[in-house]
Scaffold this motif. Structure first.
Motif, mmCIF file in Angstrom:
data_model
loop_
_atom_site.group_PDB
_atom_site.id
_atom_site.type_symbol
_atom_site.label_atom_id
_atom_site.label_comp_id
_atom_site.label_asym_id
_atom_site.label_seq_id
_atom_site.Cartn_x
_atom_site.Cartn_y
_atom_site.Cartn_z
ATOM 1 N N ARG B 46 0.837 -1.199 0.000
ATOM 2 C CA ARG B 46 0.000 0.000 0.000
ATOM 3 C C ARG B 46 0.872 1.248 0.000
ATOM 4 O O ARG B 46 1.499 1.563 1.009
ATOM 5 N N LYS B 47 0.912 1.932 -1.130
ATOM 6 C CA LYS B 47 1.640 3.206 -1.248
ATOM 7 C C LYS B 47 3.019 3.157 -0.578
ATOM 8 O O LYS B 47 3.356 4.016 0.242
ATOM 9 N N VAL B 48 3.771 2.157 -0.956
ATOM 10 C CA VAL B 48 5.098 1.994 -0.349
ATOM 11 C C VAL B 48 6.089 2.988 -0.951
ATOM 12 O O VAL B 48 6.235 3.059 -2.173
ATOM 13 N N SER B 49 6.708 3.788 -0.090
ATOM 14 C CA SER B 49 7.791 4.662 -0.527
ATOM 15 C C SER B 49 9.024 4.401 0.321
ATOM 16 O O SER B 49 8.911 4.171 1.518
ATOM 17 N N VAL B 50 10.160 4.439 -0.323
ATOM 18 C CA VAL B 50 11.426 4.325 0.398
ATOM 19 C C VAL B 50 12.301 5.476 -0.051
ATOM 20 O O VAL B 50 12.514 5.658 -1.250
ATOM 21 N N THR B 51 12.777 6.264 0.910
ATOM 22 C CA THR B 51 13.670 7.359 0.535
ATOM 23 C C THR B 51 15.045 7.069 1.096
ATOM 24 O O THR B 51 15.184 6.478 2.160
ATOM 25 N N PHE B 52 16.032 7.476 0.346
ATOM 26 C CA PHE B 52 17.387 7.406 0.850
ATOM 27 C C PHE B 52 17.825 8.829 1.120
ATOM 28 O O PHE B 52 17.924 9.632 0.197
ATOM 29 N N ALA B 53 18.031 9.156 2.383
ATOM 30 C CA ALA B 53 18.390 10.522 2.734
ATOM 31 C C ALA B 53 19.855 10.766 2.403
ATOM 32 O O ALA B 53 20.735 10.598 3.220
ATOM 33 N N VAL B 64 4.278 2.790 -4.370
ATOM 34 C CA VAL B 64 3.993 1.547 -5.079
ATOM 35 C C VAL B 64 2.871 0.799 -4.362
ATOM 36 O O VAL B 64 2.969 0.500 -3.175
ATOM 37 N N SER B 65 1.797 0.537 -5.085
ATOM 38 C CA SER B 65 0.723 -0.289 -4.556
ATOM 39 C C SER B 65 0.562 -1.487 -5.477
ATOM 40 O O SER B 65 0.534 -1.336 -6.695
ATOM 41 N N LEU B 66 0.481 -2.661 -4.875
ATOM 42 C CA LEU B 66 0.419 -3.870 -5.695
ATOM 43 C C LEU B 66 -0.192 -4.983 -4.858
ATOM 44 O O LEU B 66 0.117 -5.116 -3.667
ATOM 45 N N ASP B 67 -1.081 -5.743 -5.460
ATOM 46 C CA ASP B 67 -1.623 -6.917 -4.781
ATOM 47 C C ASP B 67 -1.218 -8.162 -5.542
ATOM 48 O O ASP B 67 -1.311 -8.208 -6.760
ATOM 49 N N VAL B 68 -0.747 -9.142 -4.804
ATOM 50 C CA VAL B 68 -0.349 -10.394 -5.425
ATOM 51 C C VAL B 68 -1.168 -11.515 -4.793
ATOM 52 O O VAL B 68 -1.241 -11.619 -3.560
#
Lengths: 255, 294
Positions: B46-53, B64-68
């Motif tokens: 569900r609305k996955v965000s990863v930031t690299f500071a 990113v939202s995705l269902d598997v």
């Protein structure tokens, strides 16, 4: 093929030792004074003499006991502590400054305290040999512990490993090659430290033999002590490299 | 041979697999009946965000939202640096997303757990354990009954039962990956994450390993997320292919391969296959050029 290699290796050791003995013999002949430097033959004679009197065996036993007791105390403390510090960040932050401060102090500087605390005899020597072995073991074990592959840690956790299993089955064996290096260095340091300790704080052992003989100007006995220390130290190193294949069976032997 | 998976093996387990009777039996012995109720391995992002500071905020992965679905095989493709592995790490709990969430079967993923297992690109076997002990590690840690027996069974499944007592370092790269797959499957995870598992192998071994994965999948039915650079590999194995874009790493396209290609016997030379490959190459090329022109 294997036999040939063995003969060749032994041959080189023989040549090398003959070289040492020749130089020694020439130097002794050149000095011409048995108090300054007795010849190899005089020392061989002294070895036989001390051996027959039983004192040499007693001194060897006393020194070995001090080394092994101290060494095992050091290993038993250093390895778990180092791994825990690699594993638990708060513990690392708490204890690493202390280690950094104590490490540069040579074991010999602890001898006055050791005598005050433990008197003369075995105990101060245990303290000194343990101290000498502790830091090399600790530092190598710690380095091995923090170098554990993150991939291995993740893999273990996906496989259901809890903290204890992670420590025992991943951190410990993964750090073992490094720990083993630490143990080898530690044993060597311990062996050097026992002589230092016995020069001052004991009344038996190879260090004491050297010290007592020096006072009596029995230089050949001093050399017996030195020679024995060298031979035993080399034997320890050799047996540890031999033991490596059993301790680290998954590693290819390094030649 | 460019035909994949002995064609038919993609639907029916080969005869050699059946006597082993693995899935249910291993599951029973593993005491996993409780977990095994109903299909397992549904993944939900569900609305996955990863930031690299790194000074300014850079998104490695954004929204990113995705269902598997349980048992589905999804391939993640995209140019280097598009965040495929980052996304995989989030699903496995190896990395916490900066925002959004990942869950498996309704459970929020916070850390690596046995709900999931990973096959890394290489060198993830425990070098200090024999092949058997590597595979038995999971069953032991999870307290399964007869862990060694389970391990032997899974080793047999990947055809390495003769190497049970070997040290990993003495095996070839392909064999090591087969052990890694056996080890990952031995805990019967609902989700299997594969991070370029065959990336370090030569072409021949690679194609054999792909067949192997198809074969194992039929028997065990885990959900698979498969990161790869290789478009053919993705097309041969996956039910769905997710193409990721770069800067930020988002979902660029999701392609339902099953809808366009026959499930059994996908062939590299079929027209439909070639068409899809062209389409995918085009999508990835766009992204690669974006990086190249920056």
């Amino acid at each position: 093929m294997k036999l040939r290699r063995l003969v060749l290796a032994t041959g080189w050791v023989a040549v090398s030792l003959t070289l040492l003995l020749s130089v020694w013999w020439l130097a002794a002949a050149w000095m011409g004074n048995a108090v300054l430097l007795p010849s190899p033959f005089a020392v061989a004679h002294s070895i036989a003499e001390l051996f027959a009197a039983g004192t040499l065996v007693g001194d060897i036993g006393a020194s070995l006991k001090r080394v092994f007791v101290g060494f095992f105390i050091a290993a038993a403390l250093a390895v778990p502590l180092a791994l825990l510090m690699a594993f638990l960040l708060p513990l690392r932050r708490l204890l690493l400054p202390i280690v950094s401060l104590l490490r540069p102090i040579p074991p010999i500087a602890w001898i006055p305290l050791a005598i005050l605390w433990f008197g003369i005899g075995d105990k101060p020597s245990y303290f000194i040999t343990a101290l000498a072995a502790f830091f090399p073991i600790f530092l190598n074990a710690f380095a091995g512990g923090i170098a554990v592959e993150q991939r291995h840690v993740h893999a273990a956790r996906f496989l259901g490993a809890g903290r204890w299993r992670l420590l025992r089955s991943v951190y410990l064996p993964s750090a073992l090659p490094s720990i083993w290096t630490g143990l080898r260095i530690g044993l060597g340091q311990s062996w050097m430290a026992v002589v230092t300790a016995e020069l001052i704080a004991a009344q038996s052992g190879l260090g004491y033999l050297i010290q007592a003989s020096r006072i009596n100007l029995e230089t050949s006995h001093v050399l017996v002590g030195m020679f024995t220390i060298g031979v035993l130290g080399a034997l320890m190193t050799a047996s540890l490299s031999y033991a490596e294949r059993f301790v680290l069976p998954w590693q290819k032997p390094q030649r | 041979m460019l035909i994949l998976g002995h064609s038919t093996s993609a639907i029916a387990p080969p005869a050699s697999l059946q006597p082993v009777g693995l899935p249910q039996q291993a599951r029973d012995e593993a005491g996993l009946q409780a977990v095994g109720k109903g299909p397992r391995g549904a993944i939900s992002l569900r609305k996955v965000s990863v930031t690299f500071a790194r000074g300014r905020h850079e998104y490695a992965v954004r929204d990113v939202s995705l269902d598997v679905a349980p048992g589905e095989f999804v391939a993640l493709v995209g140019p280097s640096g598009c965040g495929k592995t980052t996304l995989l790490n989030v699903i496995g709990g190896m990395l916490q997303p900066s925002s959004g969430s990942a869950s498996i079967d309704g459970q929020l993923v916070r850390e690596p757990t046995p709900a999931c297992n990973v096959v890394f690109q290489q060198h993830s076997l425990f070098a200090w354990m024999t092949v058997l002990d590597n595979v038995a590690f999971g069953p032991r840690a999870l307290g399964f009954v007869a862990p060694e027996e389970i391990a032997r069974r899974f080793l047999k499944l990947v055809g390495l039962d003769d190497f049970a007592d070997a040290w990993p370092a003495t095996l070839s790269g392909g064999m090591q990956q087969r052990v890694a797959i056996a080890r990952a499957l031995a805990t019967q995870p609902g989700v299997l994450l594969m991070d370029e598992p065959f990336g370090a192998l030569d072409a021949q071994t690679r194609s054999i390993m792909q067949e192997e994965v198809l074969r194992l999948r039929v028997g065990l039915q885990p959900t698979v997320i498969f990161v790869t650079h290789d478009i053919d590999e993705a097309l041969l194995l996956a039910d769905r292919i997710v193409v990721m874009s770069v800067n930020p790493g988002t979902l660029k396209a999701v392609i339902d391969v099953n809808a366009q290609l026959d499930v059994p016997g996908r062939r590299l030379q079929d027209q439909a296959f070639i068409g899809l490959r062209q389409q995918l190459l085009g999508l990835i090329r766009e992204e690669s050029l974006k990086v190249f022109n920056q």
